[in-house]
Design a protein around this motif. Sequence first.
Motif, PDB file in Angstrom:
ATOM      1  N   VAL A 118       0.771  -1.146   0.293  1.00 45.55           N
ATOM      2  CA  VAL A 118       0.001   0.035  -0.019  1.00 45.55           C
ATOM      3  C   VAL A 118       0.915   1.328  -0.114  1.00 45.55           C
ATOM      4  N   SER A 119       0.284   2.330  -0.082  1.00 47.85           N
ATOM      5  CA  SER A 119       1.086   3.670  -0.151  1.00 47.85           C
ATOM      6  C   SER A 119       1.759   3.973   1.114  1.00 47.85           C
ATOM      7  N   LYS A 156       2.939   6.402   2.398  1.00 47.55           N
ATOM      8  CA  LYS A 156       2.640   7.478   3.093  1.00 47.55           C
ATOM      9  C   LYS A 156       1.228   7.284   3.894  1.00 47.55           C
ATOM     10  N   TRP A 157       0.539   6.439   3.402  1.00 43.37           N
ATOM     11  CA  TRP A 157      -0.539   6.270   4.282  1.00 43.37           C
ATOM     12  C   TRP A 157      -0.458   5.164   5.517  1.00 43.37           C
ATOM     13  N   ALA A 170       6.081  -0.221   4.725  1.00 42.07           N
ATOM     14  CA  ALA A 170       7.037   0.096   3.630  1.00 42.07           C
ATOM     15  C   ALA A 170       8.116  -0.871   3.098  1.00 42.07           C
ATOM     16  N   LYS A 215      -0.610  -0.722  -8.930  1.00 39.98           N
ATOM     17  CA  LYS A 215       0.456  -0.079  -8.542  1.00 39.98           C
ATOM     18  C   LYS A 215       1.210  -1.321  -7.348  1.00 39.98           C
ATOM     19  N   GLY A 216       0.213  -1.231  -6.281  1.00 43.59           N
ATOM     20  CA  GLY A 216       0.633  -2.435  -5.184  1.00 43.59           C
ATOM     21  C   GLY A 216       0.806  -3.762  -5.873  1.00 43.59           C
TER      22      GLY A 216
END
Length: 304
Positions: free
Chosen positions: A53-54, A56-57, A62, A87-88
Amino acid sequence: MLLNLPRRVKLVDVGPRDGLQNEKKPVPAAIKIELVHRLQAAGLKEIEVTSFVSPKWVPQMADNAEVMSGITRSEGVRYSVLTPNMKGFESALLSKPDEVVVFGAASEAFSQKNINCSIAESIERFTPVVKAARDAGIAVRGAMSCTVGCPYEGDVAPERVAYLAGLMKSIGIQRVDVADTIGVGTPRKVQAAMEATLKHYALNDVSGHFHDTYGQALANTLASLEMGVWNFQSSIAGLGGCPYAKGATGNVATEDVVYMMQGMGIDTGIDLDALIDAGLFISQALGRQPNSLVSRAVLNKRAG
Ligand code: HMG
Ligand code: MG
């Protein structure tokens, strides 16, 4: 008298993902990898490792690729990862997961807060993920959040669950999780959410994912077992929560589910002592006691 309960259950430990996504302090990748190793050594055949996932979220996830590449895989164990969009998925593909998990919600508000889009838009995002995964020979699971209650909308009607399950089925998602994200469910309500899901998915393709915020998760597990559901998700040492469901605590502890199943003569394939050690390992790494009454009881007994 409980009739016709399944003779065995399959547990997915979601601790490394659902659990550790919610920790305030960063957890080193080496600890996550060791946790996965201990879970598989204890007999877990399915482990939800991380999410793509992002960052940033959810900065806690990460290190997804590092964790996936650090695992020494064990034959017959399924390693799954969350992929909310292409993207993921494209990043996840490099890590060769056995299964990817797309995650939607039965409530519109939670869909917006968690993945920043409506339910309809989420299905549009999932569609190419499902196709790409299936083309690559990777299994696809769909997590359905807020199937009983939503932190923003309150009670969620079973019709909303059936609607989401139908959409997931229509795009080729092979199996689904009925998630009580904020742990507000009680047995009859959870059975209604299961029943709604079973309009679209076979019993073998439905699992229960119960957070234990209100202490109902074992009761909800038993209520699902009574319907013949035999796939469950749980979290080692009761870790977990969702960053977009404030106040929700972890999933039911895997230790507690295994103890209950063993006591009922239902096979889990899991060694409870090794599992308790795995829970102790991650709890010590996080500087706390395991959030599992069974673990505490067994550890007290060992100490005595
Ligand atoms: P978005 O902002 O709508 O996405 O987020 P976007 O496509 O507009 O992209 C915005 C930025 O994010 C771009 O970067 C993208 O590259 C990046 P920028 O150009 O600004 O630098 N981006 C990504 N980066 C890495 N991986 C990706 C990715 N996608 C976009 N996959 C998104 C949409 C879904 C990505 C975002 O909302 C998100 O990451 N949400 C996190 C949700 C989450 O992880 N929640 C917890 C897990 S779900 C859960 O716990 C529930 C469950 O346990 C069941 C239950 O209990 O209910 C499963
Ligand atoms: Mg969850």
